[in-house]
Design a protein around this motif. Structure first.
Motif, PDB file in Angstrom:
ATOM      1  N   ILE A  40      62.324-107.771  -8.912  1.00  0.00           N
ATOM      2  CA  ILE A  40      62.422-106.482  -9.596  1.00  0.00           C
ATOM      3  C   ILE A  40      61.573-106.486 -10.857  1.00  0.00           C
ATOM      4  CG2 ILE A  40      63.971-104.937 -10.866  1.00  0.00           C
ATOM      5  CD1 ILE A  40      66.171-105.751  -8.846  1.00  0.00           C
ATOM      6  N   ASP A  41      61.672-107.542 -11.654  1.00  0.00           N
ATOM      7  CA  ASP A  41      60.881-107.596 -12.882  1.00  0.00           C
ATOM      8  C   ASP A  41      59.394-107.739 -12.590  1.00  0.00           C
ATOM      9  OD1 ASP A  41      63.023-107.165 -14.496  1.00  0.00           O
ATOM     10  OD2 ASP A  41      62.991-109.117 -15.485  1.00  0.00           O
ATOM     11  N   ARG A  42      59.041-108.427 -11.513  1.00  0.00           N
ATOM     12  CA  ARG A  42      57.631-108.520 -11.145  1.00  0.00           C
ATOM     13  C   ARG A  42      57.097-107.137 -10.769  1.00  0.00           C
ATOM     14  NH1 ARG A  42      58.019-112.263  -7.603  1.00  0.00           N
ATOM     15  NH2 ARG A  42      57.559-111.255  -5.602  1.00  0.00           N
ATOM     16  N   TYR A  43      57.890-106.380 -10.058  1.00  0.00           N
ATOM     17  CA  TYR A  43      57.525-105.007  -9.708  1.00  0.00           C
ATOM     18  C   TYR A  43      57.335-104.163 -10.967  1.00  0.00           C
ATOM     19  CZ  TYR A  43      57.925-100.388  -7.449  1.00  0.00           C
ATOM     20  OH  TYR A  43      57.699 -99.108  -7.009  1.00  0.00           O
ATOM     21  N   LEU A  44      58.253-104.296 -11.907  1.00  0.00           N
ATOM     22  CA  LEU A  44      58.163-103.515 -13.144  1.00  0.00           C
ATOM     23  C   LEU A  44      56.940-103.901 -13.962  1.00  0.00           C
ATOM     24  CD1 LEU A  44      61.943-103.512 -14.168  1.00  0.00           C
ATOM     25  CD2 LEU A  44      60.636-101.634 -13.148  1.00  0.00           C
ATOM     26  N   PRO A  61      49.433 -99.704  -5.964  1.00  0.00           N
ATOM     27  CA  PRO A  61      48.553 -99.535  -4.797  1.00  0.00           C
ATOM     28  C   PRO A  61      48.028-100.843  -4.240  1.00  0.00           C
ATOM     29  CG  PRO A  61      47.450 -98.848  -6.823  1.00  0.00           C
ATOM     30  CD  PRO A  61      48.878 -99.082  -7.188  1.00  0.00           C
ATOM     31  N   ASP A  62      48.056-101.901  -5.047  1.00  0.00           N
ATOM     32  CA  ASP A  62      47.502-103.177  -4.583  1.00  0.00           C
ATOM     33  C   ASP A  62      48.568-104.124  -4.048  1.00  0.00           C
ATOM     34  OD1 ASP A  62      48.748-103.564  -7.017  1.00  0.00           O
ATOM     35  OD2 ASP A  62      47.252-105.007  -7.754  1.00  0.00           O
ATOM     36  N   ALA A  63      49.784-103.619  -3.791  1.00  0.00           N
ATOM     37  CA  ALA A  63      50.855-104.483  -3.296  1.00  0.00           C
ATOM     38  C   ALA A  63      50.509-105.026  -1.914  1.00  0.00           C
ATOM     39  CB  ALA A  63      52.167-103.710  -3.239  1.00  0.00           C
ATOM     40  N   GLY A  64      50.782-106.297  -1.713  1.00  0.00           N
ATOM     41  CA  GLY A  64      50.524-106.913  -0.423  1.00  0.00           C
ATOM     42  C   GLY A  64      51.568-106.523   0.607  1.00  0.00           C
ATOM     43  N   PRO A  65      51.287-106.725   1.899  1.00  0.00           N
ATOM     44  CA  PRO A  65      52.244-106.389   2.967  1.00  0.00           C
ATOM     45  C   PRO A  65      53.574-107.124   2.768  1.00  0.00           C
ATOM     46  CG  PRO A  65      50.082-106.919   3.877  1.00  0.00           C
ATOM     47  CD  PRO A  65      50.037-107.288   2.428  1.00  0.00           C
ATOM     48  N   GLY A  66      54.649-106.368   2.727  1.00  0.00           N
ATOM     49  CA  GLY A  66      55.976-106.962   2.574  1.00  0.00           C
ATOM     50  C   GLY A  66      56.320-107.435   1.190  1.00  0.00           C
ATOM     51  N   GLU A  67      55.387-107.270   0.232  1.00  0.00           N
ATOM     52  CA  GLU A  67      55.656-107.786  -1.114  1.00  0.00           C
ATOM     53  C   GLU A  67      56.768-106.988  -1.806  1.00  0.00           C
ATOM     54  OE1 GLU A  67      53.272-108.806  -5.294  1.00  0.00           O
ATOM     55  OE2 GLU A  67      52.291-107.643  -3.704  1.00  0.00           O
ATOM     56  N   PHE A  68      56.694-105.677  -1.713  1.00  0.00           N
ATOM     57  CA  PHE A  68      57.687-104.801  -2.332  1.00  0.00           C
ATOM     58  C   PHE A  68      58.179-103.803  -1.286  1.00  0.00           C
ATOM     59  CE2 PHE A  68      54.816-105.630  -6.122  1.00  0.00           C
ATOM     60  CZ  PHE A  68      55.662-106.584  -6.704  1.00  0.00           C
ATOM     61  N   GLU A  69      59.249-104.142  -0.596  1.00  0.00           N
ATOM     62  CA  GLU A  69      59.780-103.283   0.465  1.00  0.00           C
ATOM     63  C   GLU A  69      60.865-102.377  -0.117  1.00  0.00           C
ATOM     64  OE1 GLU A  69      61.030-105.578   3.808  1.00  0.00           O
ATOM     65  OE2 GLU A  69      59.166-106.714   3.905  1.00  0.00           O
ATOM     66  N   LEU A  70      60.445-101.210  -0.576  1.00  0.00           N
ATOM     67  CA  LEU A  70      61.386-100.262  -1.145  1.00  0.00           C
ATOM     68  C   LEU A  70      62.215 -99.611  -0.040  1.00  0.00           C
ATOM     69  CD1 LEU A  70      59.002 -98.504  -3.687  1.00  0.00           C
ATOM     70  CD2 LEU A  70      60.740-100.209  -4.222  1.00  0.00           C
ATOM     71  N   ARG A  71      63.373 -99.080  -0.437  1.00  0.00           N
ATOM     72  CA  ARG A  71      64.205 -98.340   0.507  1.00  0.00           C
ATOM     73  C   ARG A  71      63.451 -97.126   1.041  1.00  0.00           C
ATOM     74  NH1 ARG A  71      69.389 -99.193   2.507  1.00  0.00           N
ATOM     75  NH2 ARG A  71      69.778 -96.981   2.155  1.00  0.00           N
ATOM     76  N   PRO A  72      63.752 -96.684   2.268  1.00  0.00           N
ATOM     77  CA  PRO A  72      63.024 -95.544   2.840  1.00  0.00           C
ATOM     78  C   PRO A  72      63.083 -94.289   1.982  1.00  0.00           C
ATOM     79  CG  PRO A  72      64.326 -96.648   4.533  1.00  0.00           C
ATOM     80  CD  PRO A  72      64.703 -97.274   3.223  1.00  0.00           C
TER      81      PRO A  72
END
Length: 356
Positions: A40-44, A61-72
């Motif tokens: 969570i803090d890395r995302y922030l 926009p540069d998040a890798g596949p599966g790095e930040f899987e937000l809720r739908p």
């Protein structure tokens, strides 16, 4: 109670707004096995949102596949895209609880709670312990058997998220709030699952007259068995705070003590809520931000902490970045309540309180 009507109305609205805002803040990252505190803090940090003072930003926009899987549902819950609250069970149960009290009064029975679930709540919008109990109700079982039959989730967080309405309608009376919450909780929970509900309801009720979060936490602890694991966890979290331990170190120690229970169990989540309230020190933004950054069941924890601090400070003191995007509207799966005005729900809650 000792509150003038205007103050009671402001604090009750603060509880509703705080619950909904805290829920919305935590919803995009609700999956404790993936969204650890560190992630969570890395995302922030990646989105330039640390310190957290508003709803979560959209993903980088540069998040890798599966790095930040937000809720739908994340697109309805991130800053700049919120237009009223999205539907969530953490809010559905507050609404259903309001309907319960309006329909049956404060002498409601556990059986009447179950009847309203079947009448007003879609089965597929229930989860874990509530779904197990719902299934048992539909098959003709009666409480308290509905809480234990084919239900491995008896001590998870579900009953706690249903508790706020009993606190909002028992301002300054934690004993009464806990008793009402227990009558609701035993439909689907046992043990610490029930104690979590009683503790949360008492916490909200105590917040109406407490001068600070610690005072409300202590009052709520008096309403559950001192030897239960939930009470011991809350006390240990508070002791670390008193000893000057940092927020992050406190949560790390509590994770070591409770982590084996899983991220939806009520006990580790009670530690996150307690830490958020104590280290947030009565500030709305600080409290909901720390609570959601604490991980685990983020939307449920944000909702409960937001409700407590919303009652403590009142609606007028909640910063506008949290309330304005809600547009005084709430989505709900409870039949007959979708699109309700938040202010009207609060007014109806106050009217119930006046009948006590």
């Amino acid at each position: 109670m000792g509150l003038h009507h205007s103050e009671l109305a402001d604090r009750t609205l603060g509880g509703w707004l705080g619950r909904i805002a805290g829920n919305m803040l935590g919803k995009p990252v609700e999956r404790g096995d993936h969204w650890t505190r560190e992630r969570i803090d890395r995302y922030l940090r990646r989105t330039g949102a640390l310190p957290l003072t508003d709803y979560l930003p959209g993903p980088p926009p540069d998040a890798g596949p599966g790095e930040f899987e937000l809720r739908p549902e994340w697109r309805e819950c991130v800053r700049g895209q919120i237009h009223g609250s999205c539907r969530d069970d953490d809010i559905d149960y507050a609404i259903l609880g309001l309907h319960l009290l309006e329909t049956h009064g404060f002498a409601f029975t556990t059986e009447q709670v179950g009847d309203l679930w079947l009448l007003r709540l879609p089965y597929l919008q229930t989860f874990t312990a509530e779904r197990a109990a719902y299934r048992s109700l539909a098959n003709g079982l009666k409480p308290p058997l509905t809480a234990s039959y084919d239900n491995p989730y008896q001590e998870w967080i579900g009953a706690l998220i249903r508790a706020d309405i009993f606190g909002w309608t028992s301002p300054g009376d934690p004993h009464r709030a806990a008793a009402l919450a227990r009558r609701d909780a035993v439909l689907s929970h046992t043990g610490n699952g029930v104690y979590g509900s009683m503790w949360a309801a008492a916490l909200v009720a105590a917040a109406f007259t407490a001068s600070r979060p610690r005072e409300a936490i202590e009052a709520a602890l008096e309403r559950i068995p001192a030897s239960c694991r939930l009470a011991r966890t809350v006390r240990h979290t508070a002791a670390l705070y008193d000893a000057g331990t940092s927020w992050s170190d406190t949560l790390a120690e509590m994770e070591d003590r409770t982590g084996g229970l899983g991220w939806i169990h009520v006990v580790p989540n009670a530690a996150v809520i307690t830490a958020g309230l104590l280290y947030g020190a009565g500030d709305f933004t600080g409290t909901v931000a720390l609570t959601v950054r604490g991980g685990l069941d983020t939307d449920s924890n944000g909702a409960t902490a937001g409700s407590v601090v919303g009652v403590l400070c009142g609606a007028a003191a909640i910063p506008a970045q949290w309330t304005r995007p809600l547009e005084d509207r709430v989505r709900s799966a409870v039949f007959g309540f979708d699109g309700s005005r938040i202010s009207e729900l609060a007014e109806r809650t106050v009217r119930l309180t006046a009948t006590v």
